[in-house]
Design an enzyme around this catalytic site. Structure first.
Site, PDB file in Angstrom:
ATOM      1  N   LYS A 146      44.630  70.728  47.774  1.00 20.09           N
ATOM      2  CA  LYS A 146      45.237  71.584  46.740  1.00 20.09           C
ATOM      3  C   LYS A 146      44.769  71.177  45.337  1.00 20.09           C
ATOM      4  O   LYS A 146      44.617  72.029  44.463  1.00 20.09           O
ATOM      5  CB  LYS A 146      46.766  71.472  46.817  1.00 20.09           C
ATOM      6  CG  LYS A 146      47.459  72.105  45.646  1.00 20.09           C
ATOM      7  CD  LYS A 146      48.786  71.446  45.357  1.00 20.09           C
ATOM      8  CE  LYS A 146      49.182  71.673  43.927  1.00 20.09           C
ATOM      9  NZ  LYS A 146      49.086  70.500  43.059  1.00 20.09           N
ATOM     10  N   ASN A 147      44.521  69.900  45.123  1.00 20.54           N
ATOM     11  CA  ASN A 147      44.123  69.474  43.783  1.00 20.54           C
ATOM     12  C   ASN A 147      42.611  69.457  43.586  1.00 20.54           C
ATOM     13  O   ASN A 147      42.115  68.931  42.585  1.00 20.54           O
ATOM     14  CB  ASN A 147      44.742  68.119  43.453  1.00 20.54           C
ATOM     15  CG  ASN A 147      46.237  68.257  43.215  1.00 20.54           C
ATOM     16  OD1 ASN A 147      46.749  69.372  43.076  1.00 20.54           O
ATOM     17  ND2 ASN A 147      46.938  67.142  43.173  1.00 20.54           N
ATOM     18  N   ARG A 192      48.977  75.117  36.248  1.00 16.05           N
ATOM     19  CA  ARG A 192      48.336  74.559  35.054  1.00 16.05           C
ATOM     20  C   ARG A 192      46.840  74.859  35.036  1.00 16.05           C
ATOM     21  O   ARG A 192      46.115  74.419  34.160  1.00 16.05           O
ATOM     22  CB  ARG A 192      48.584  73.056  35.003  1.00 16.05           C
ATOM     23  CG  ARG A 192      50.071  72.742  35.074  1.00 16.05           C
ATOM     24  CD  ARG A 192      50.366  71.287  34.951  1.00 16.05           C
ATOM     25  NE  ARG A 192      49.801  70.721  33.740  1.00 16.05           N
ATOM     26  CZ  ARG A 192      50.293  70.923  32.522  1.00 16.05           C
ATOM     27  NH1 ARG A 192      51.350  71.656  32.355  1.00 16.05           N
ATOM     28  NH2 ARG A 192      49.715  70.378  31.474  1.00 16.05           N
ATOM     29  N   CYS A 245      57.244  70.579  33.268  1.00 17.40           N
ATOM     30  CA  CYS A 245      57.889  70.903  34.529  1.00 17.40           C
ATOM     31  C   CYS A 245      58.828  69.758  34.876  1.00 17.40           C
ATOM     32  O   CYS A 245      59.002  68.826  34.089  1.00 17.40           O
ATOM     33  CB  CYS A 245      56.863  71.147  35.624  1.00 17.40           C
ATOM     34  SG  CYS A 245      55.993  69.677  36.105  1.00 17.40           S
ATOM     35  N   ASP A 257      51.497  61.165  43.674  1.00 12.68           N
ATOM     36  CA  ASP A 257      51.898  62.241  44.593  1.00 12.68           C
ATOM     37  C   ASP A 257      52.274  61.717  45.982  1.00 12.68           C
ATOM     38  O   ASP A 257      52.847  62.438  46.777  1.00 12.68           O
ATOM     39  CB  ASP A 257      50.763  63.265  44.718  1.00 12.68           C
ATOM     40  CG  ASP A 257      50.308  63.739  43.365  1.00 12.68           C
ATOM     41  OD1 ASP A 257      51.011  64.541  42.751  1.00 12.68           O
ATOM     42  OD2 ASP A 257      49.255  63.263  42.894  1.00 12.68           O
ATOM     43  N   VAL A 285      52.608  57.084  36.265  1.00 14.41           N
ATOM     44  CA  VAL A 285      51.780  58.250  35.913  1.00 14.41           C
ATOM     45  C   VAL A 285      52.614  59.348  35.239  1.00 14.41           C
ATOM     46  O   VAL A 285      52.204  59.917  34.225  1.00 14.41           O
ATOM     47  CB  VAL A 285      51.045  58.800  37.156  1.00 14.41           C
ATOM     48  CG1 VAL A 285      50.187  60.009  36.785  1.00 14.41           C
ATOM     49  CG2 VAL A 285      50.180  57.715  37.789  1.00 14.41           C
TER      50      VAL A 285
HETATM   51  N1  EPU Z   1      48.545  63.838  29.996  1.00 16.95           N
HETATM   52  C1  EPU Z   1      48.731  63.911  28.629  1.00 16.95           C
HETATM   53  N2  EPU Z   1      48.019  64.871  27.944  1.00 16.95           N
HETATM   54  C2  EPU Z   1      47.160  65.735  28.575  1.00 16.95           C
HETATM   55  C3  EPU Z   1      46.971  65.630  29.960  1.00 16.95           C
HETATM   56  C4  EPU Z   1      47.690  64.667  30.649  1.00 16.95           C
HETATM   57  O1  EPU Z   1      49.508  63.157  28.060  1.00 16.95           O
HETATM   58  O2  EPU Z   1      46.552  66.586  27.889  1.00 16.95           O
HETATM   59  C5  EPU Z   1      49.321  62.831  30.756  1.00 16.95           C
HETATM   60  C6  EPU Z   1      50.333  63.514  31.710  1.00 16.95           C
HETATM   61  O3  EPU Z   1      51.504  63.889  31.053  1.00 16.95           O
HETATM   62  C7  EPU Z   1      50.535  62.455  32.757  1.00 16.95           C
HETATM   63  C8  EPU Z   1      49.175  61.768  32.836  1.00 16.95           C
HETATM   64  O4  EPU Z   1      48.481  62.106  31.632  1.00 16.95           O
HETATM   65  O5  EPU Z   1      51.505  61.545  32.334  1.00 16.95           O
HETATM   66  C9  EPU Z   1      48.333  62.148  34.018  1.00 16.95           C
HETATM   67  O6  EPU Z   1      48.160  63.539  34.071  1.00 16.95           O
HETATM   68  P1  EPU Z   1      46.834  64.203  34.671  1.00 16.95           P
HETATM   69  O7  EPU Z   1      46.156  64.966  33.590  1.00 16.95           O
HETATM   70  O8  EPU Z   1      46.071  63.165  35.396  1.00 16.95           O
HETATM   71  O9  EPU Z   1      47.463  65.203  35.712  1.00 16.95           O
HETATM   72  P2  EPU Z   1      47.046  66.704  35.985  1.00 16.95           P
HETATM   73  O10 EPU Z   1      45.583  66.867  35.954  1.00 16.95           O
HETATM   74  O11 EPU Z   1      47.895  67.614  35.163  1.00 16.95           O
HETATM   75  C10 EPU Z   1      46.712  66.433  38.561  1.00 16.95           C
HETATM   76  C11 EPU Z   1      47.366  67.003  39.773  1.00 16.95           C
HETATM   77  C12 EPU Z   1      48.753  66.430  39.949  1.00 16.95           C
HETATM   78  C13 EPU Z   1      48.618  64.911  40.065  1.00 16.95           C
HETATM   79  C14 EPU Z   1      47.883  64.334  38.846  1.00 16.95           C
HETATM   80  C15 EPU Z   1      47.638  62.850  38.949  1.00 16.95           C
HETATM   81  C16 EPU Z   1      46.377  69.187  39.900  1.00 16.95           C
HETATM   82  C17 EPU Z   1      46.556  70.662  39.793  1.00 16.95           C
HETATM   83  N3  EPU Z   1      47.445  68.456  39.631  1.00 16.95           N
HETATM   84  O12 EPU Z   1      47.541  66.837  37.475  1.00 16.95           O
HETATM   85  O13 EPU Z   1      49.272  66.942  41.139  1.00 16.95           O
HETATM   86  O14 EPU Z   1      49.894  64.349  40.173  1.00 16.95           O
HETATM   87  O15 EPU Z   1      46.625  65.009  38.685  1.00 16.95           O
HETATM   88  O16 EPU Z   1      46.881  62.563  40.079  1.00 16.95           O
HETATM   89  O17 EPU Z   1      45.305  68.698  40.238  1.00 16.95           O
HETATM   90  C18 EPU Z   1      50.879  67.636  42.648  1.00 16.95           C
HETATM   91  O18 EPU Z   1      49.963  67.887  43.425  1.00 16.95           O
HETATM   92  O19 EPU Z   1      52.104  67.694  42.986  1.00 16.95           O
HETATM   93  C19 EPU Z   1      50.586  67.267  41.284  1.00 16.95           C
HETATM   94  C20 EPU Z   1      51.494  67.225  40.326  1.00 16.95           C
END
Ligand code: EPU
Length: 437
Positions: free
Chosen positions: A23-24, A97, A121, A310, A332
């Protein structure tokens, strides 16, 4: 009205199920297709809500998408890419997102992009500041308006970017923008999750030039043209670990076809330390409870190659059945223990703390977030009525209901379909007593 799932718990899950593409990863590869001059094909695509959402978003941007659920083959033709109306994107994207990742490819193709302002969220604020800063560093103009974020760029140029935190999404943003930007991009402090490596595989097939150093530095040499790709998506290691945790919590035995050991090394180590057993076979991994007591552990979530955030929620349910005191430090997301409230109502003994209960330096320590948990077990769980809060928390509720004595009523299961393909069919295949009403 959304259907309600009734779960009669207290019996082991046993049998065989299959996981398909992650999914990711899959939605990101779908966005990458926007960059190709010709059609792309992705295989091993799961029938999950997030794939539906991104297919719809691509359609809104003029990309034709054709998906066959049975074979898992998804074809995309980006020949006629066009701008979409932000209201349509907003209405369609829901809590996804992914729209933020459309920015780089749309700027390259059309010189502008318009996306909704994405909110937080239940697991945290989910800001997009890194993304917007990256796009600015490539030379895009970013204008925030009440209706959304408007971006323009005549010509995107490579940049030296240093991430304050190895964000998965920000690393993907950089990759999807840098591949066609003029000159060289150097990204320092990048995330290196297997899903990102697979996105790099896709982009390389399209004609990109990308190298990854051992110190989290990714270098991209921009190219003028990218072509379509054919790719088989890596399997979903979060779904695999979720079923593994379900096997442990219900004293069951589940063979997860498609689970891939190299992407799950850290999870497998922890699973073994807790007292779970597994057997790696050529076509998947068998996860089972070998009998005896489960053991408590101290655990911290972290970016890859650490223990994934996750994986945390499903495993915490199994930890309620372990002997002694387990400590989990979530580093995280600031707010990923909300789901423990329902577990407490079911009889679990879990306390959450603002302090960092672990050795990692964490961004949330002094900021009033309940981001550490102490779980004392084993405690029998009893059935309850529950409302799914978020994707992983939701699956964890399901595991708790399956482990609990009695019949639980689960509301809001649509949320689980975002990331777990055909989970009710899989539960039936595992001999669970579940009924959709
Ligand atoms: N963050 C910031 N600013 C940003 C982007 C991120 O502060 O502009 C912070 C976030 O708030 C968080 C941390 O950085 O505290 C990590 O966020 P990251 O950007 O790595 O997460 P993401 O890309 O939004 C993806 C997955 C998540 C998974 C995370 C970490 C997808 C669609 N989502 O999210 O998956 O938990 O990476 O591995 O790929 C899930 O599958 O349930 C899920 C939430």
């Amino acid at each position: 009205m959304e259907k309600v799932l009734r779960v009669r718990g207290g019996r082991p899950l046993r049998g065989r199920i299959m996981v398909r593409g992650a999914k990711n990863f899959v939605p990101k590869a779908m966005v990458a297709a926007l960059l190709g001059q010709g059609p792309s094909q992705l295989t091993n695509v799961p029938a999950i809500r997030d794939v539906e959402v991104v297919s719809g978003l691509l359609n809104l941007h003029g990309v034709s998408v054709d998906y066959d659920v049975q074979s898992g083959i998804l074809r995309m033709d980006p020949t006629d890419v066009e701008l979409a109306h932000v209201a349509d994107i907003d209405a369609h994207a829901g809590s996804s997102r992914i729209p933020i990742l459309f920015c780089g490819p749309l700027l390259h193709r059309l010189g502008e992009a318009f996306i909704p302002d994405l909110g937080g969220c239940s697991i945290g604020g989910r800001p997009i500041d890194f993304h917007l800063q990256i796009l600015r560093e490539f030379g895009a103009t970013v204008d925030k308006a009440p209706s959304g974020i408007h971006l323009h760029a005549r010509n995107l140029r490579g940049a030296v970017i240093e991430l304050p935190y190895p964000s998965v999404g920000a690393t993907e943003q950089t990759l999807l923008t840098a591949v066609r930007a003029e000159g060289i991009t150097e990204l320092r402090g990048a995330a290196i999750e297997p899903e990102i490596s697979d996105l790099i595989n896709v982009l390389q097939k399209m004609g990109a030039i990308i190298s990854v150093d051992t110190d989290r530095t990714i270098r991209v040499e921009g190219v003028d043209k990218l072509v379509g790709f054919t790719h088989h998506a890596l399997p979903d290691r979060i779904e695999a670990a979720s079923w593994a945790s379900a096997a442990l919590a219900t004293k069951g035995d589940i063979f997860v076809e498609g689970a891939n050991q190299p992407d799950m090394i850290t999870f497998l180590n922890v699973f073994r330390k807790v007292g779970g057993a597994f057997e790696v076979l050529p076509d998947g991994i068998r996860f089972y409870h070998p009998g005896g007591e489960l053991k408590s552990i101290a655990l911290e979530t972290n970016v890859h190659p650490g223990f994934m955030t996750d994986w945390q929620q499903p495993l915490v349910v199994a930890l309620t059945q372990a002997q002694g005191l387990s400590i989990v430090h979530e580093t995280v997301y600031e707010n990923r223990f909300g789901f423990t409230k329902a577990l407490r109502q079911m009889g679990a003994n879990i306390q959450v703390y603002r302090e960092c209960l672990g050795s990692l330096t964490c961004r949330f320590g002094q900021r009033n977030f309940f981001h550490s948990a102490a779980i004392s077990g084993p405690t029998p769980l009893h059935a309850t009525e529950m409302e799914i809060p978020d994707l992983r928390g939701g699956f964890s509720y399901l595991i708790a209901a399956l482990a609990a004595e009695g019949t639980s009523t689960v509301h809001g299961i649509g949320m689980i379909s975002r990331g777990y393909e055909a989970f009710i069919d899989k539960l039936h295949a595992l001999d669970a007593e579940v009924e959709l009403r």
